[in-house]
Design an enzyme around this catalytic site. Structure first.
Site, mmCIF file in Angstrom:
data_model
loop_
_atom_site.group_PDB
_atom_site.id
_atom_site.type_symbol
_atom_site.label_atom_id
_atom_site.label_comp_id
_atom_site.label_asym_id
_atom_site.label_seq_id
_atom_site.Cartn_x
_atom_site.Cartn_y
_atom_site.Cartn_z
ATOM 1 N N ARG A 53 8.595 35.754 -23.439
ATOM 2 C CA ARG A 53 8.928 35.618 -22.019
ATOM 3 C C ARG A 53 8.273 34.344 -21.479
ATOM 4 O O ARG A 53 8.872 33.584 -20.737
ATOM 5 C CB ARG A 53 8.492 36.837 -21.201
ATOM 6 C CG ARG A 53 8.829 36.637 -19.744
ATOM 7 C CD ARG A 53 8.541 37.779 -18.770
ATOM 8 N NE ARG A 53 7.985 38.979 -19.263
ATOM 9 C CZ ARG A 53 6.667 39.246 -19.308
ATOM 10 N NH1 ARG A 53 5.778 38.367 -18.893
ATOM 11 N NH2 ARG A 53 6.242 40.398 -19.775
ATOM 12 N N TYR B 234 25.950 25.109 -2.178
ATOM 13 C CA TYR B 234 26.543 25.997 -3.186
ATOM 14 C C TYR B 234 26.517 27.428 -2.636
ATOM 15 O O TYR B 234 25.482 27.872 -2.116
ATOM 16 C CB TYR B 234 25.722 25.884 -4.480
ATOM 17 C CG TYR B 234 26.129 26.890 -5.523
ATOM 18 C CD1 TYR B 234 27.352 26.778 -6.179
ATOM 19 C CD2 TYR B 234 25.311 27.963 -5.850
ATOM 20 C CE1 TYR B 234 27.741 27.716 -7.127
ATOM 21 C CE2 TYR B 234 25.684 28.896 -6.798
ATOM 22 C CZ TYR B 234 26.900 28.767 -7.426
ATOM 23 O OH TYR B 234 27.284 29.696 -8.360
ATOM 24 N N ASP C 274 18.827 19.939 -5.576
ATOM 25 C CA ASP C 274 19.746 20.542 -6.545
ATOM 26 C C ASP C 274 20.619 19.395 -7.064
ATOM 27 O O ASP C 274 21.489 18.884 -6.358
ATOM 28 C CB ASP C 274 20.579 21.623 -5.844
ATOM 29 C CG ASP C 274 21.591 22.286 -6.784
ATOM 30 O OD1 ASP C 274 21.928 21.698 -7.824
ATOM 31 O OD2 ASP C 274 22.069 23.387 -6.446
ATOM 32 N N LYS D 154 26.265 23.856 -16.098
ATOM 33 C CA LYS D 154 27.307 22.881 -15.781
ATOM 34 C C LYS D 154 27.218 21.682 -16.721
ATOM 35 O O LYS D 154 27.440 21.817 -17.898
ATOM 36 C CB LYS D 154 27.217 22.503 -14.300
ATOM 37 C CG LYS D 154 26.956 23.708 -13.358
ATOM 38 C CD LYS D 154 28.092 24.722 -13.331
ATOM 39 C CE LYS D 154 27.745 26.030 -12.612
ATOM 40 N NZ LYS D 154 27.198 25.939 -11.280
HETATM 41 C C1 LIG Z 1 26.483 26.734 -10.391
HETATM 42 C C2 LIG Z 1 25.561 26.168 -9.397
HETATM 43 C C3 LIG Z 1 24.361 26.793 -9.074
HETATM 44 C C4 LIG Z 1 23.965 28.131 -9.670
HETATM 45 O O1 LIG Z 1 23.729 28.076 -11.045
HETATM 46 P P1 LIG Z 1 24.027 29.287 -12.057
HETATM 47 O O2 LIG Z 1 23.690 28.698 -13.373
HETATM 48 O O3 LIG Z 1 25.457 29.664 -11.901
HETATM 49 O O4 LIG Z 1 23.126 30.404 -11.650
HETATM 50 C C5 LIG Z 1 23.528 26.171 -8.150
HETATM 51 N N1 LIG Z 1 23.862 24.998 -7.570
HETATM 52 C C6 LIG Z 1 25.016 24.375 -7.851
HETATM 53 C C7 LIG Z 1 25.327 23.093 -7.173
HETATM 54 C C8 LIG Z 1 25.901 24.931 -8.771
HETATM 55 O O5 LIG Z 1 27.057 24.313 -9.018
#
Ligand SMILES: *Cc1c(COP(=O)(O)O)cnc(C)c1O
Length: 379
Positions: free
Chosen positions: A46, A98, A170, A195
């Site tokens: 973990r 998001y 982000d 992504k």
């Molecule tokens: C997809 C996404 C998230 C969340 O990420 P997950 O891996 O789906 O939990 C946060 N911010 C942005 C801009 C995203 O595209």
């Protein structure tokens, strides 16, 4: 080291026991101790795992950061940052977030006594009026999802620093190939590694990258205490995905540029949102803080209602109608019913997330096939 070299090598040495060039998938939950406390730096997976450790070193290198932490999803990474806060603290963030971040802030952490200001961040000076002695964190996303607004990271960082407020960016949409927020003054970079970093739509993961040792210790404590850490197989998949990040991003940017121009000239298309257009309201800032403009494009349909938009979204052969983004395959998404369904109608319409808006994640297929598919679908 330059970006491409870091993407392929950072954090990765041939395996000391076998010489394996690829970091092995250390599929183990626990580690042998010669006597209590006498071990090789790994006790329980973990907290630490060698496959994840290699990935975290690579993630840190890509963002020019000292530390990287991998989480079991982007939302888990965001959750860890929010857990730095206490009841009574205030957060300033964007009004075009998001959907999942908006949902977590407004429906989870607001209940723990944290106050969120969702504001227009297109001008950094808008922030000052929301700052008070309780403000602990500014959370920004740029380019924003799905309307590709650009937030001036350096400008916001200057305000945050002057008031001793943490700044998290982000960086999912840009990827570390296009933009490095820590170099521009951010304290923490967050990624949904699901992504572009993973890049193959086969894994869900999140990441935080940062420089400050004290902050790293606090976040590592939350990471280990709360336990949303990814397993070794997923860590391996992202580590492998990153090896082609620079090649994929170049292709995403090239295809994105052609598709943005095609949509802008198409008679059935209304607005096109892409930060590489010279008439984009924040084009100058985008050009300054990003190395290129990426493959995320949103557009509205002229004279189409919800039903017409649904029909069009279902007519694609190469683009796949699906949530998510950043993979090698091109995706089309209807934000109102898919990625942004958790945002109240008024709030989303105020920022342009309307019924006839579609979002493309332009993949790395042959551009002629992508253009032909758009052409036939638009009719
Ligand atoms: C997809 C996404 C998230 C969340 O990420 P997950 O891996 O789906 O939990 C946060 N911010 C942005 C801009 C995203 O595209």
């Amino acid at each position: 080291m330059k970006f491409a070299t870091k993407a392929i090598h950072a954090g990765q040495e041939p395996d000391p026991t076998t010489g394996a060039v690829m970091t092995p998938i250390y599929q183990t939950s626990t580690y042998w101790q010669r006597s209590p406390g006498e071990h090789k730096g790994f006790e329980y997976s973990r907290g630490t795992n060698p496959t994840r450790k290699a990935l975290e070193a690579c993630l840190a290198a890509l963002e020019n950061a000292r530390y990287g932490l991998a989480f079991s999803s982007g939302m888990a990474a965001t959750d860890a940052v929010m857990k730095l806060l206490r009841a009574g603290d205030e957060v300033i963030t964007g009004n075009d977030l998001y959907g999942g971040s908006f949902r977590m802030f407004s429906k989870v952490f607001a209940h723990y006594g944290i106050k969120f200001h969702f504001i227009d961040l297109s001008k950094p000076e808008n922030i000052s009026q929301y700052i008070n002695e309780k403000t602990r964190l500014i959370w920004i996303e740029t380019p924003t999802n799905p309307t590709m607004q650009i937030v001036d990271i350096r400008g916001v960082a200057a305000i945050a620093k002057a008031k001793n407020i943490l700044l998290t960016v982000d960086n999912t949409f840009a990827s570390p190939y296009l933009q490095n927020p820590i170099d521009l003054g951010a304290d923490i970079v967050m990624h949904s590694a699901t992504k572009y970093l993973g890049g193959h739509s086969d894994v869900v993961m999140g990441a935080l990258m940062l420089n400050d040792e004290e902050l790293y210790k606090q976040l590592w404590f939350i990471y280990n205490a709360c336990g949303a850490t990814p397993g070794p197989m997923d860590s391996f998949l992202v580590l492998r995905g990153i090896k082609t990040l620079h090649l994929r991003m170049k292709a995403h940017c090239e295809n994105g540029r052609e598709i943005a121009a095609f949509l802008k000239a198409h008679p059935k298309v209304g607005k096109v949102y892409w930060p590489g257009f010279e008439d984009h309201p924040n084009y100058e800032i985008a050009k300054k803080q990003m190395r290129d403009f990426g493959g995320m494009i949103s557009f509205t349909l002229k004279d189409a209602d919800l039903r017409g938009t649904f029909e069009l979204a279902s007519r694609f052969n190469v683009f796949t109608l699906a949530e998510s983004l950043g993979g090698v395959e091109s995706l089309i998404n209807h934000p109102v019913t898919m990625t942004h369904a958790s945002i109240p109608k008024e709030a989303r319409e105020a920022v342009g997330v309307v019924d006839n808006l579609l979002r493309l994640s332009v993949g790395v297929e042959d551009i002629e096939d992508l253009l032909a598919d758009l052409s036939q679908a638009l009719g």
